[in-house]
Design an enzyme around this catalytic site. Structure first.
Site, PDB file in Angstrom:
ATOM      1  N   LYS A  35      74.337 -61.357 -45.647  1.00 33.62           N
ATOM      2  CA  LYS A  35      73.201 -61.030 -46.516  1.00 33.62           C
ATOM      3  C   LYS A  35      73.249 -59.548 -46.896  1.00 33.62           C
ATOM      4  O   LYS A  35      73.042 -59.172 -48.036  1.00 33.62           O
ATOM      5  CB  LYS A  35      71.867 -61.266 -45.784  1.00 33.62           C
ATOM      6  CG  LYS A  35      71.452 -62.709 -45.611  1.00 33.62           C
ATOM      7  CD  LYS A  35      70.014 -62.727 -45.046  1.00 33.62           C
ATOM      8  CE  LYS A  35      69.685 -64.024 -44.356  1.00 33.62           C
ATOM      9  NZ  LYS A  35      68.434 -64.010 -43.628  1.00 33.62           N
ATOM     10  N   HIS A  64      84.692 -94.501 -47.223  1.00 34.64           N
ATOM     11  CA  HIS A  64      85.665 -94.433 -48.317  1.00 34.64           C
ATOM     12  C   HIS A  64      86.054 -92.995 -48.625  1.00 34.64           C
ATOM     13  O   HIS A  64      86.620 -92.724 -49.675  1.00 34.64           O
ATOM     14  CB  HIS A  64      85.097 -95.128 -49.561  1.00 34.64           C
ATOM     15  CG  HIS A  64      84.857 -96.586 -49.315  1.00 34.64           C
ATOM     16  ND1 HIS A  64      85.824 -97.549 -49.512  1.00 34.64           N
ATOM     17  CD2 HIS A  64      83.772 -97.239 -48.815  1.00 34.64           C
ATOM     18  CE1 HIS A  64      85.334 -98.739 -49.177  1.00 34.64           C
ATOM     19  NE2 HIS A  64      84.083 -98.575 -48.739  1.00 34.64           N
ATOM     20  N   LYS A  94      58.977 -68.319 -43.819  1.00 32.87           N
ATOM     21  CA  LYS A  94      58.401 -67.754 -42.597  1.00 32.87           C
ATOM     22  C   LYS A  94      58.295 -66.227 -42.727  1.00 32.87           C
ATOM     23  O   LYS A  94      57.260 -65.635 -42.472  1.00 32.87           O
ATOM     24  CB  LYS A  94      59.276 -68.139 -41.397  1.00 32.87           C
ATOM     25  CG  LYS A  94      58.770 -67.568 -40.102  1.00 32.87           C
ATOM     26  CD  LYS A  94      59.618 -67.973 -38.923  1.00 32.87           C
ATOM     27  CE  LYS A  94      59.136 -67.226 -37.691  1.00 32.87           C
ATOM     28  NZ  LYS A  94      59.959 -67.464 -36.525  1.00 32.87           N
ATOM     29  N   GLY A 110      62.473 -71.014 -37.761  1.00 31.64           N
ATOM     30  CA  GLY A 110      62.608 -71.617 -39.093  1.00 31.64           C
ATOM     31  C   GLY A 110      63.097 -73.055 -39.036  1.00 31.64           C
ATOM     32  O   GLY A 110      62.531 -73.959 -39.652  1.00 31.64           O
ATOM     33  N   ARG A 111      64.151 -73.299 -38.256  1.00 30.13           N
ATOM     34  CA  ARG A 111      64.742 -74.651 -38.223  1.00 30.13           C
ATOM     35  C   ARG A 111      63.925 -75.622 -37.367  1.00 30.13           C
ATOM     36  O   ARG A 111      64.291 -76.783 -37.232  1.00 30.13           O
ATOM     37  CB  ARG A 111      66.202 -74.574 -37.778  1.00 30.13           C
ATOM     38  CG  ARG A 111      66.431 -73.829 -36.478  1.00 30.13           C
ATOM     39  CD  ARG A 111      67.907 -73.508 -36.266  1.00 30.13           C
ATOM     40  NE  ARG A 111      68.126 -72.665 -35.106  1.00 30.13           N
ATOM     41  CZ  ARG A 111      68.038 -71.342 -35.105  1.00 30.13           C
ATOM     42  NH1 ARG A 111      67.701 -70.698 -36.203  1.00 30.13           N
ATOM     43  NH2 ARG A 111      68.279 -70.655 -34.008  1.00 30.13           N
ATOM     44  N   GLU A 117      66.489 -65.497 -51.769  1.00 27.99           N
ATOM     45  CA  GLU A 117      66.520 -66.689 -52.627  1.00 27.99           C
ATOM     46  C   GLU A 117      65.098 -67.127 -52.991  1.00 27.99           C
ATOM     47  O   GLU A 117      64.773 -67.398 -54.142  1.00 27.99           O
ATOM     48  CB  GLU A 117      67.217 -67.850 -51.897  1.00 27.99           C
ATOM     49  CG  GLU A 117      68.706 -67.683 -51.697  1.00 27.99           C
ATOM     50  CD  GLU A 117      69.067 -66.996 -50.392  1.00 27.99           C
ATOM     51  OE1 GLU A 117      68.209 -66.266 -49.825  1.00 27.99           O
ATOM     52  OE2 GLU A 117      70.206 -67.168 -49.943  1.00 27.99           O
ATOM     53  N   GLU A 173      73.100 -73.507 -36.453  1.00 27.43           N
ATOM     54  CA  GLU A 173      72.416 -72.204 -36.444  1.00 27.43           C
ATOM     55  C   GLU A 173      71.891 -71.914 -35.031  1.00 27.43           C
ATOM     56  O   GLU A 173      71.753 -70.765 -34.627  1.00 27.43           O
ATOM     57  CB  GLU A 173      71.271 -72.174 -37.473  1.00 27.43           C
ATOM     58  CG  GLU A 173      70.938 -70.758 -37.927  1.00 27.43           C
ATOM     59  CD  GLU A 173      69.911 -70.677 -39.048  1.00 27.43           C
ATOM     60  OE1 GLU A 173      68.746 -71.050 -38.826  1.00 27.43           O
ATOM     61  OE2 GLU A 173      70.257 -70.233 -40.152  1.00 27.43           O
TER      62      GLU A 173
HETATM   63  O1  F6P Z   1      69.402 -68.417 -42.761  1.00 27.95           O
HETATM   64  C1  F6P Z   1      68.582 -67.648 -41.967  1.00 27.95           C
HETATM   65  C2  F6P Z   1      67.158 -68.083 -42.012  1.00 27.95           C
HETATM   66  O2  F6P Z   1      66.437 -67.088 -41.363  1.00 27.95           O
HETATM   67  C3  F6P Z   1      66.888 -69.447 -41.391  1.00 27.95           C
HETATM   68  O3  F6P Z   1      66.844 -69.423 -40.011  1.00 27.95           O
HETATM   69  C4  F6P Z   1      65.609 -69.788 -42.040  1.00 27.95           C
HETATM   70  O4  F6P Z   1      65.256 -71.132 -41.883  1.00 27.95           O
HETATM   71  C5  F6P Z   1      65.887 -69.386 -43.463  1.00 27.95           C
HETATM   72  O5  F6P Z   1      66.660 -68.198 -43.337  1.00 27.95           O
HETATM   73  C6  F6P Z   1      64.697 -69.137 -44.330  1.00 27.95           C
HETATM   74  O6  F6P Z   1      63.890 -68.146 -43.801  1.00 27.95           O
HETATM   75  P1  F6P Z   1      62.398 -67.928 -44.282  1.00 27.95           P
HETATM   76  O7  F6P Z   1      61.625 -69.145 -43.958  1.00 27.95           O
HETATM   77  O8  F6P Z   1      61.929 -66.721 -43.542  1.00 27.95           O
HETATM   78  O9  F6P Z   1      62.440 -67.687 -45.772  1.00 27.95           O
END
Ligand code: F6P
Length: 518
Positions: free
Chosen positions: A484, A368, A192, A251-252, A198, A337
Site C-alpha cells: 500500500k 473441468h 472499519k 475486518g475479516r 479504494e 490474512e
Molecule cells: O487488506 C487489509 C485490510 O485492513 C483488511 O484486513 C480489511 O478487511 C480491509 O483492509 C478493509 O479495511 P477497512 O474496513 O478498514 O476499510
C-alpha cells in the site's frame, strides 16, 4: 517454543513414519465403521473427515498436540475478551456479537443497541423510494456481505437490489452506477478504519455522481459503517447515518457487526439474526465440546497433520452449490490474512509451514478446470467439499447429479486407480491415479441463514485453532501494508510527473510503459 520441539509433535512425526505406507483404501477396507467413527454432526451440519490419512492413534496424538499447545487456555482467553491480538494490543470479540443473551459483555450490549438502529433503519428504507443499495467497501468490509447476500438471494425482498463496489478499478463503480438512478440509490460506505484508499476513492466518486442530480440530499443517500466515527463525520456523513463498529472486531471477522448492514437490508433482520444465532451455536460447540468431538478443532488438527506430515501445501475449497460461489474468496481472506505469516507471536521465524495456499471454485465447474491437478498433479492438495442437501429448485434430477459428482470426486481422490485396474489400454500409465489424496466433506441440510452462520463460524474457529497450534497471532495483517505504501509513493510519481529514475529498473520501465500508453 516452536511446534517442532513439542513432544506430541515429535510423536506425530514418528507415527507418520509407521502410517505412511498405508493407503486410505486399506484403511477403509480394514474398518467398515470409518464413516461413523470419523464424522460429526451439529444441527444441520455434517462433517465427514474419514477420507483423511488417519487412524485412532493419529487422532489421539493430534489431541495430545491440542493439549500441549494449550488451545483450551487460548480459547478461554478469546471468549473472555483478553487482548490476544498482541501486536495491536486488542481483544478479539467477534463471538460477543452473536452471544445476544450475554448480559455481562460490554460488546454484546453495544451490538444489541446497533441491532435496534439497524432494525429501525430497515423500516425507514422500506418507506423510502430506495430500490438499490450499494455497499462500498473492500476485504472484510466486502467479502462477507457479498457472499451472504448472494448465497441467500432467494430470501431477498423483490423491492430491493444490492450491489457491491470494492475495487479501486474505476470500471467496477462505472458498471454499477450505469444501471442506477441516484434518487433511488443508497450508498453504504463500509470501512472499519475509514482510511482505505479504494473505499474512500469510490465513496467520493459516488457522492459526485449523486450530487450531479438536483434536489438530492447527501444525507438521504449515504450511510457509513465504521469504527472511526470521527473520520466518517469529517468525510461528510451525517451523524445519525453512522453505524458504529469497534476495534475489537477484526475486518475479516466483521460481517457479524453493522458491516452486515447490506445483509440485513437485503435479506431482512430475521435472516440477519439467524446468521448470528447459527454462528453462536458453533461458538458454543467450539467452546464446550471435547477436542475429539469438536468440529473446528478437528479441522485445524487435520490441517497441521496434512500440511506438515502428509505434505499438502495447498487447500482447495470446493462448494458444490452455486449459492456458495463466493465462499472460496471469503475464506481466502479469513485464512490467509490470518495465518499467512512467517513469524510466531514472539517475532521468531516459523520453522514449519503456516497457512496453506487456499483456492477454490464451485463444482462441477472446477472439475473441468483444475481438478486434473488435484487428481494427478505432483502437488499435494487437501480439499474441503461442501454441499447442501436440500435444493432451492425442484429439479431433483440435476441436484442428484450434482451430489453424485461431489461424492464421486471425493471417492476418486481417495481410491485412485491402479495400473492393473486400467488394464490393457493405450497410454495406460496416463490413466493411473495415485489416490490417497485427502478431503473433508461438509454437508448442510439446507442453506438457511442459521446453517450459513454455523459454517462460517466453523471456519473462523478452525483458523483460530490453527494459529494457536503454530503460535501465530492470527488477528493482525501487517503483510498488507508495504505494498500500500509503495503504491502511494508511485501514484505520486505517476501523477505529478516526478522523477522515477531512482526506482529499480523494472519499476521505471513499467511506469514509463504505462504512461506512454494510457
Ligand atoms: O487488506 C487489509 C485490510 O485492513 C483488511 O484486513 C480489511 O478487511 C480491509 O483492509 C478493509 O479495511 P477497512 O474496513 O478498514 O476499510
Amino acid at each position: 517454543m516452536t511446534i517442532r520441539n513439542l513432544t506430541s509433535y515429535r510423536a506425530l512425526a514418528s507415527h507418520f513414519e509407521e502410517l505412511k505406507a498405508q493407503s486410505m483404501r486399506e484403511l477403509f477396507a480394514q474398518d467398515v465403521n470409518r464413516f461413523s467413527k470419523y464424522s460429526r454432526q451439529l444441527d444441520g451440519l455434517l462433517f465427514d473427515y474419514s477420507k483423511n490419512r488417519i487412524n485412532d492413534a493419529t487422532l489421539n496424538k493430534l489431541i495430545a498436540l491440542f493439549e500441549e499447545c494449550d488451545v483450551p487456555m487460548w480459547r478461554n482467553k478469546l471468549f473472555a475478551g483478553e487482548k490476544i491480538n498482541s501486536t495491536e494490543n486488542r481483544a478479539v470479540q467477534h463471538t460477543a456479537l452473536r452471544d445476544l443473551e450475554n448480559k455481562s459483555s460490554v460488546l454484546t450490549k453495544k451490538q444489541l443497541a446497533v441491532l435496534l438502529l439497524v432494525e429501525s433503519f430497515i423500516e425507514k428504507v422500506k418507506k423510502s423510494n430506495i430500490t438499490d443499495i450499494v455497499n462500498i467497501g473492500i476485504g472484510g468490509s466486502h467479502l462477507g456481505p457479498m457472499f451472504v447476500c448472494d448465497a441467500l438471494q432467494g430470501m431477498a425482498s423483490p423491492n430491493l437490489n444490492v450491489h457491491f463496489v470494492a475495487n479501486v478499478d474505476g470500471e467496477e463503480i462505472n458498471r454499477v452506477l450505469s444501471k442506477l438512478n441516484p434518487g433511488n440509490t443508497l450508498f453504504i460506505v463500509t470501512s472499519k478504519s475509514f482510511g482505505t484508499q479504494e473505499t474512500l476513492t469510490n465513496a467520493k466518486f459516488a457522492r459526485k455522481w449523486l450530487l450531479k442530480s438536483k434536489n438530492i440530499k447527501n444525507e438521504d443517500h449515504f450511510v457509513a459503517v465504521t469504527a472511526n466515527v470521527e473520520k466518517a463525520r469529517k468525510f461528510g456523513i451525517a451523524e445519525d447515518n453512522i453505524f458504529p463498529m469497534w476495534d475489537e472486531i477484526g475486518g475479516r471477522y466483521s460481517m457479524w457487526s453493522a458491516v452486515g448492514l447490506s445483509i440485513a437490508l437485503y435479506l431482512g433482520i430475521d435472516a440477519y439474526k439467524g446468521l448470528l444465532d447459527g454462528a453462536h451455536e458453533m461458538d458454543e460447540h467450539f467452546k464446550n465440546e471435547p477436542a475429539d468431538k469438536n468440529i473446528p478443532v478437528l479441522m485445524a488438527l487435520l490441517d497441521v497433520w496434512n500440511q506438515h506430515f502428509i505434505g499438502a501445501s495447498a487447500h482447495a475449497i470446493l462448494p458444490y452449490d452455486i449459492r456458495l460461489t463466493f465462499l472460496p474468496a471469503y475464506l481466502q481472506q479469513l485464512v490467509m490474512e490470518s495465518n499467512g505469516k512467517s513469524v510466531d507471536r514472539q517475532g521468531e521465524p516459523l520453522d514449519v509451514a503456516s497457512s496453506a495456499v487456499l483456492f477454490g471454485d464451485v463444482g462441477t465447474n472446477a472439475q473441468h478446470s483444475f481438478f486434473q491437478l488435484l487428481h494427478q498433479g505432483t502437488h499435494n492438495v487437501s480439499c474441503d467439499f461442501i454441499g447442501v442437501a436440500k435444493a432451492e429448485h425442484d429439479n431433483s434430477q440435476q441436484h442428484d447429479m450434482l451430489f453424485a459428482n461431489m461424492i464421486g470426486q471425493t471417492q476418486a481422490l481417495m481410491q485412485g486407480q491402479t495400473l492393473e485396474e486400467v488394464g490393457e489400454s493405450e497410454h495406460a500409465q496416463h490413466k493411473v491415479f495415485s489416490g490417497n489424496r485427502v478431503s473433508n466433506t461438509i454437508i448442510l441440510k439446507e442453506l438457511s441463514p442459521y446453517n450459513l452462520g454455523m459454517l462460517l463460524a466453523m471456519y473462523e474457529h478452525k483458523t483460530f485453532v490453527h494459529g494457536v497450534l503454530l503460535n501465530i497471532n492470527s488477528f493482525d495483517q501487517m503483510g498488507v501494508e508495504l505494498g500500500k505504501r509503495l503504491a502511494n509513493n508511485l501514484l505520486d510519481k505517476i501523477q505529478n510527473e516526478k522523477q522515477v529514475a531512482d526506482e529499480d529498473s523494472s519499476t521505471v520501465g513499467l511506469i514509463n510503459y504505462y504512461k506512454n500508453n494510457k
